[in-house]
Write a protein that holds these residues in place. Structure first.
Motif, PDB file in Angstrom:
ATOM      1  N   SER A 127       0.784  -1.239   0.000  1.00  0.00           N
ATOM      2  CA  SER A 127       0.000   0.000   0.000  1.00  0.00           C
ATOM      3  C   SER A 127       0.814   1.286   0.000  1.00  0.00           C
ATOM      4  N   ASN A 128       2.070   1.246   0.415  1.00  0.00           N
ATOM      5  CA  ASN A 128       2.838   2.502   0.426  1.00  0.00           C
ATOM      6  C   ASN A 128       4.316   2.232   0.133  1.00  0.00           C
ATOM      7  N   GLU A 129       5.043   3.312  -0.147  1.00  0.00           N
ATOM      8  CA  GLU A 129       6.427   3.175  -0.588  1.00  0.00           C
ATOM      9  C   GLU A 129       7.331   2.601   0.507  1.00  0.00           C
ATOM     10  N   GLU A 130       7.033   2.916   1.756  1.00  0.00           N
ATOM     11  CA  GLU A 130       7.846   2.385   2.867  1.00  0.00           C
ATOM     12  C   GLU A 130       7.739   0.856   2.942  1.00  0.00           C
ATOM     13  N   ASP A 131       6.515   0.336   2.819  1.00  0.00           N
ATOM     14  CA  ASP A 131       6.323  -1.115   2.822  1.00  0.00           C
ATOM     15  C   ASP A 131       6.944  -1.762   1.582  1.00  0.00           C
ATOM     16  N   MET A 132       6.853  -1.053   0.451  1.00  0.00           N
ATOM     17  CA  MET A 132       7.454  -1.573  -0.782  1.00  0.00           C
ATOM     18  C   MET A 132       8.967  -1.657  -0.615  1.00  0.00           C
ATOM     19  N   LEU A 133       9.545  -0.623  -0.033  1.00  0.00           N
ATOM     20  CA  LEU A 133      10.990  -0.595   0.196  1.00  0.00           C
ATOM     21  C   LEU A 133      11.413  -1.778   1.073  1.00  0.00           C
ATOM     22  N   GLU A 134      10.647  -2.059   2.099  1.00  0.00           N
ATOM     23  CA  GLU A 134      10.945  -3.173   2.994  1.00  0.00           C
ATOM     24  C   GLU A 134      10.815  -4.519   2.259  1.00  0.00           C
ATOM     25  N   PHE A 135       9.726  -4.674   1.504  1.00  0.00           N
ATOM     26  CA  PHE A 135       9.512  -5.915   0.756  1.00  0.00           C
ATOM     27  C   PHE A 135      10.650  -6.158  -0.236  1.00  0.00           C
ATOM     28  N   VAL A 136      10.950  -5.143  -1.042  1.00  0.00           N
ATOM     29  CA  VAL A 136      11.986  -5.289  -2.072  1.00  0.00           C
ATOM     30  C   VAL A 136      13.342  -5.554  -1.418  1.00  0.00           C
ATOM     31  N   GLY A 137      13.648  -4.840  -0.354  1.00  0.00           N
ATOM     32  CA  GLY A 137      14.932  -5.029   0.321  1.00  0.00           C
ATOM     33  C   GLY A 137      15.131  -6.457   0.799  1.00  0.00           C
ATOM     34  N   LYS A 138      14.096  -7.018   1.425  1.00  0.00           N
ATOM     35  CA  LYS A 138      14.189  -8.403   1.913  1.00  0.00           C
ATOM     36  C   LYS A 138      14.244  -9.396   0.753  1.00  0.00           C
ATOM     37  N   HIS A 139      13.406  -9.173  -0.231  1.00  0.00           N
ATOM     38  CA  HIS A 139      13.296 -10.107  -1.345  1.00  0.00           C
ATOM     39  C   HIS A 139      14.566 -10.128  -2.191  1.00  0.00           C
ATOM     40  N   ILE A 140      15.088  -8.947  -2.485  1.00  0.00           N
ATOM     41  CA  ILE A 140      16.285  -8.893  -3.336  1.00  0.00           C
ATOM     42  C   ILE A 140      17.489  -9.473  -2.590  1.00  0.00           C
ATOM     43  N   PHE A 141      17.511  -9.314  -1.267  1.00  0.00           N
ATOM     44  CA  PHE A 141      18.588  -9.897  -0.469  1.00  0.00           C
ATOM     45  C   PHE A 141      18.647 -11.416  -0.685  1.00  0.00           C
ATOM     46  N   GLU A 142      17.467 -12.049  -0.771  1.00  0.00           N
ATOM     47  CA  GLU A 142      17.398 -13.501  -0.986  1.00  0.00           C
ATOM     48  C   GLU A 142      17.900 -13.894  -2.376  1.00  0.00           C
ATOM     49  N   ARG A 143      17.796 -12.991  -3.317  1.00  0.00           N
ATOM     50  CA  ARG A 143      18.122 -13.320  -4.706  1.00  0.00           C
ATOM     51  C   ARG A 143      19.512 -12.866  -5.148  1.00  0.00           C
ATOM     52  N   LEU A 144      20.143 -11.970  -4.402  1.00  0.00           N
ATOM     53  CA  LEU A 144      21.416 -11.395  -4.835  1.00  0.00           C
ATOM     54  C   LEU A 144      22.507 -12.437  -5.064  1.00  0.00           C
ATOM     55  N   SER A 145      22.527 -13.477  -4.265  1.00  0.00           N
ATOM     56  CA  SER A 145      23.580 -14.488  -4.444  1.00  0.00           C
ATOM     57  C   SER A 145      23.462 -15.157  -5.816  1.00  0.00           C
ATOM     58  N   PHE A 146      22.258 -15.235  -6.342  1.00  0.00           N
ATOM     59  CA  PHE A 146      22.058 -15.776  -7.691  1.00  0.00           C
ATOM     60  C   PHE A 146      22.437 -14.727  -8.741  1.00  0.00           C
ATOM     61  N   TYR A 147      21.896 -13.522  -8.590  1.00  0.00           N
ATOM     62  CA  TYR A 147      22.152 -12.451  -9.564  1.00  0.00           C
ATOM     63  C   TYR A 147      23.649 -12.166  -9.706  1.00  0.00           C
ATOM     64  N   ASN A 148      24.358 -12.185  -8.581  1.00  0.00           N
ATOM     65  CA  ASN A 148      25.785 -11.841  -8.595  1.00  0.00           C
ATOM     66  C   ASN A 148      26.650 -12.880  -9.297  1.00  0.00           C
ATOM     67  N   GLN A 149      26.077 -14.009  -9.671  1.00  0.00           N
ATOM     68  CA  GLN A 149      26.839 -15.018 -10.416  1.00  0.00           C
ATOM     69  C   GLN A 149      26.830 -14.776 -11.924  1.00  0.00           C
ATOM     70  N   ALA A 150      26.093 -13.773 -12.361  1.00  0.00           N
ATOM     71  CA  ALA A 150      26.083 -13.437 -13.797  1.00  0.00           C
ATOM     72  C   ALA A 150      27.506 -13.129 -14.248  1.00  0.00           C
ATOM     73  N   ASN A 151      27.756 -13.264 -15.541  1.00  0.00           N
ATOM     74  CA  ASN A 151      29.080 -12.965 -16.073  1.00  0.00           C
ATOM     75  C   ASN A 151      29.487 -11.513 -15.825  1.00  0.00           C
ATOM     76  N   PHE A 152      28.504 -10.614 -15.874  1.00  0.00           N
ATOM     77  CA  PHE A 152      28.780  -9.192 -15.689  1.00  0.00           C
ATOM     78  C   PHE A 152      27.699  -8.548 -14.838  1.00  0.00           C
ATOM     79  N   LYS A 153      28.098  -7.552 -14.066  1.00  0.00           N
ATOM     80  CA  LYS A 153      27.154  -6.752 -13.280  1.00  0.00           C
ATOM     81  C   LYS A 153      27.169  -5.349 -13.871  1.00  0.00           C
TER      82      LYS A 153
END
Length: 172
Positions: A127-153
């Motif tokens: 419903s608001n940007e603060e909650d979105m920021l929290e959701f995205v922050g937690k979610h992307i943290f879970e995925r970064l280890s996968f994303y960071n394995q790309a050939n290039f950042k």
């Protein structure tokens, strides 16, 4: 050559992918669109009717199909694609592919997702940007280890033309 774009929702994978494909005169393919076209239903419907496990199997099969059948292509993946099944292994072992993680700050992703949340089933309830920021922050943290394995950042929080130039400079 296959160029594979990975990153979180709203990181610009489709936007950058289309422009990159245009500049290189490659085919552009969005894996999510390809799945919807072939399954004849939106991904949100596949999730709700068949569940995430079935969706991830379907996604894995189409990823393998696309990578084995197409060349001179820019492929944009769904935000979760590299994080499930053996998708990341399939991507990294493709000798004809280069993968790029489009990195965008969490604050910018949250802004973009707030503006487009009605088209994003995963976040349309936020419903608001603060909650979105929290959701995205937690979610992307879970995925970064996968994303960071790309050939290039690639830092992708800039005009699409600059991001495309950065990608091309890594390729040639």
């Amino acid at each position: 050559m296959r160029i594979i774009l990975i990153g979180y929702m709203a990181s610009g994978k489709s936007l950058i992918g289309r422009e990159l494909a245009r500049v290189l005169d490659f085919e552009f393919l969005d894996l999510d669109d390809f799945i919807e076209e072939n399954e004849k239903m939106p991904i949100s419907e596949i999730f709700s009717e068949k569940g995430e496990i079935v969706f991830r199997k379907i996604e894995n099969n189409y990823l393998k199909e696309v990578l084995s059948s197409k060349n001179k292509m820019v492929l944009s993946l769904g935000g979760g694609t590299p994080c499930f099944s053996n998708n990341l292994k399939v991507i990294l072992e493709d000798k004809n592919a280069k993968s790029f993680f489009l990195n965008v700050p969490v604050s910018e992703l949250a802004k973009r997702l707030m503006a487009d949340k009605e088209n994003r089933p995963l976040v349309n309830y936020v419903s608001n940007e603060e909650d979105m920021l929290e959701f995205v922050g937690k979610h992307i943290f879970e995925r970064l280890s996968f994303y960071n394995q790309a050939n290039f950042k690639i830092e992708a929080n800039k005009p699409k033309e600059e991001v495309v130039e950065d990608i091309i400079s890594k390729l040639f």
